[in-house]
Scaffold this motif. Sequence first.
Motif, short mmCIF file in Angstrom:
data_model
loop_
_atom_site.label_atom_id
_atom_site.label_comp_id
_atom_site.label_asym_id
_atom_site.label_seq_id
_atom_site.Cartn_x
_atom_site.Cartn_y
_atom_site.Cartn_z
N ASP A 16 1.81 7.73 -9.59
CA ASP A 16 2.00 8.37 -10.90
C ASP A 16 2.81 7.48 -11.84
OD1 ASP A 16 0.57 10.61 -10.09
OD2 ASP A 16 2.35 11.57 -9.25
N ILE A 17 3.85 6.84 -11.31
CA ILE A 17 4.65 5.93 -12.14
C ILE A 17 3.83 4.73 -12.57
CG2 ILE A 17 6.62 4.34 -12.09
CD1 ILE A 17 8.04 6.29 -10.25
N ASP A 18 3.05 4.16 -11.65
CA ASP A 18 2.25 2.98 -11.98
C ASP A 18 1.28 3.25 -13.12
OD1 ASP A 18 3.48 1.43 -10.10
OD2 ASP A 18 1.90 1.60 -8.59
N GLY A 19 0.79 4.46 -13.22
CA GLY A 19 -0.14 4.79 -14.29
C GLY A 19 0.49 4.80 -15.67
N ARG A 20 1.84 4.78 -15.72
CA ARG A 20 2.55 4.80 -17.01
C ARG A 20 3.19 3.46 -17.36
NH1 ARG A 20 6.77 9.35 -16.62
NH2 ARG A 20 6.63 9.05 -14.35
N VAL A 21 2.97 2.44 -16.51
CA VAL A 21 3.54 1.11 -16.74
C VAL A 21 2.42 0.14 -17.06
CG1 VAL A 21 4.82 -0.80 -15.69
CG2 VAL A 21 5.51 1.57 -15.24
N GLU A 22 2.58 -0.60 -18.14
CA GLU A 22 1.51 -1.48 -18.63
C GLU A 22 1.01 -2.42 -17.55
OE1 GLU A 22 0.78 -4.93 -22.03
OE2 GLU A 22 2.67 -3.83 -21.96
N THR A 41 0.83 -1.20 0.00
CA THR A 41 0.00 0.00 0.00
C THR A 41 0.87 1.25 0.00
OG1 THR A 41 -1.72 -1.20 1.22
CG2 THR A 41 -1.86 1.21 1.20
N TRP A 42 1.89 1.26 0.84
CA TRP A 42 2.83 2.40 0.90
C TRP A 42 3.53 2.57 -0.44
CZ3 TRP A 42 4.01 6.79 2.78
CH2 TRP A 42 5.32 7.27 2.82
N ASN A 43 3.96 1.47 -1.03
CA ASN A 43 4.61 1.52 -2.34
C ASN A 43 3.69 2.14 -3.39
OD1 ASN A 43 6.86 0.31 -4.25
ND2 ASN A 43 4.91 -0.25 -5.16
N ASP A 44 2.41 1.73 -3.38
CA ASP A 44 1.47 2.23 -4.39
C ASP A 44 1.12 3.69 -4.16
OD1 ASP A 44 1.56 -0.30 -5.38
OD2 ASP A 44 -0.59 -0.68 -5.26
N ILE A 45 1.11 4.13 -2.89
CA ILE A 45 0.88 5.54 -2.61
C ILE A 45 2.00 6.39 -3.21
CG2 ILE A 45 0.86 7.27 -0.76
CD1 ILE A 45 -0.66 5.19 0.95
N THR A 77 1.09 -2.25 -14.33
CA THR A 77 0.61 -1.69 -13.07
C THR A 77 -0.44 -0.59 -13.22
OG1 THR A 77 2.44 -0.09 -13.03
CG2 THR A 77 2.80 -2.20 -11.92
N ARG A 78 -0.75 -0.20 -14.44
CA ARG A 78 -1.68 0.92 -14.61
C ARG A 78 -3.10 0.59 -14.14
NH1 ARG A 78 -0.82 0.24 -20.51
NH2 ARG A 78 0.55 2.04 -20.24
N SER A 79 -3.41 -0.70 -13.99
CA SER A 79 -4.74 -1.07 -13.51
C SER A 79 -4.78 -1.29 -11.99
CB SER A 79 -5.23 -2.34 -14.22
OG SER A 79 -4.32 -3.41 -14.03
N ARG A 80 -3.70 -0.95 -11.29
CA ARG A 80 -3.72 -1.01 -9.83
C ARG A 80 -4.73 -0.02 -9.28
NH1 ARG A 80 2.77 -1.72 -8.33
NH2 ARG A 80 2.84 -3.96 -8.79
N PRO A 81 -5.25 -0.24 -8.08
CA PRO A 81 -6.39 0.55 -7.58
C PRO A 81 -6.18 2.06 -7.58
CG PRO A 81 -6.12 -1.42 -6.26
CD PRO A 81 -4.94 -1.39 -7.18
N LEU A 82 -4.99 2.55 -7.20
CA LEU A 82 -4.80 4.00 -7.14
C LEU A 82 -4.74 4.64 -8.53
CD1 LEU A 82 -2.47 4.45 -4.05
CD2 LEU A 82 -4.60 5.66 -4.46
N PRO A 83 -3.86 4.20 -9.43
CA PRO A 83 -3.85 4.84 -10.76
C PRO A 83 -5.14 4.61 -11.54
CG PRO A 83 -2.37 2.95 -10.73
CD PRO A 83 -2.77 3.21 -9.31
N ALA A 84 -5.85 3.51 -11.24
CA ALA A 84 -7.11 3.24 -11.94
C ALA A 84 -8.29 3.99 -11.33
CB ALA A 84 -7.40 1.75 -11.93
N GLY A 85 -8.07 4.69 -10.22
CA GLY A 85 -9.13 5.47 -9.61
C GLY A 85 -10.13 4.66 -8.80
N GLN A 86 -9.79 3.41 -8.46
CA GLN A 86 -10.70 2.59 -7.67
C GLN A 86 -10.62 2.91 -6.18
OE1 GLN A 86 -9.75 -1.50 -8.59
NE2 GLN A 86 -9.50 -1.02 -10.75
#
Length: 323
Positions: A106-112, A98-102, A114-123
């Motif tokens: 922004d980086i996760d949203g640009r990586v194929e 969770t800390w890593n994703d927080i 990880t872009r569907s992880r809950p934070l970059p995906a807006g879930q």
Amino acid sequence: MTSAAPSPAAPSPAGPVPADSAGNWVDRYAPAALRPFLRLARADRPIGSWLLLIPCWWSLALALRVQAESGVPTYGAAAMWAVLFAIGAVAMRGAGCTWNDILDRDIDGRVERTRSRPLPAGQVTLRGAVLFLALQLLVGLAVLLCLPFFAIAVALSSLGLVVVYPLMKRVMWIPQLVLGLAFSWGALMGFAVLVEALPAPAFLLYAGAVLWVVGYDTIYAHQDREDDAIVGVKSSALLFGARTVPWLVALYGGALVLMGLALASAGAGPWAFGGLGIFTVRLATQIARLDIDDRALCLRLFRSNRDSGLILLAGLVIDALLA
């Protein structure tokens, strides 16, 4: 009941599912409202909890062997600590993810991958993620307070590594080294709770586990090699590149030597070394099969480390019971 479960490719009602975790128990059975939070903690991919827990259990088994050399091993206490370590590993691995994703939203949203992880995906909102992180840390704190004072001090000494690890990919080429230092801390904890000291076998086991983690996480990192280069973050997969195999030989070889020395200095017997022998064969098989351009194979080889670690654990436990 089977017909009601979504197929592996089916989207979750709670939003898109990460490509490497589709069709898991979270998306089949968990309430829709909880799924994004369970994904945030990687409950859909328990391999990380296993790999965090296994060095803890190794340490308990080897500490029992040390106890047998100098007195009466406390098997009941070891079983209790094993359960508490399991609870703590799940909670702290979830908190770490969770800390890593927080930090990486922004980086996760640009990586194929990880872009569907809950934070970059807006879930999940940032506030929701922070509150969920606090909840997991409270579970970890409850486990921590059950430990002896010496073990509490040892456990708290790892917090700095846990906090800074997600930032290391921005500043160093082998962030897996910091991950290894943090993820292997459990190799000290079994000794900390059972003998309330850190003898030589504890540090040798810890050092071996660190190299093991760097090795298997390098294999894992090859899944994101191209994306990492595009977004400008660093990893051992990018650093080692085509020379990953000789690096793995060095890392896994060093891990095995250090683990062997840990077993020898603890007075371990043939069952423990037999487990280490099978562990060695399985690591060698990973290296022989590795194709750094095959993402699916890299993921399978990474996941195989759970069974490899449990085989070594079985040898250590049998050896301790027969001591």
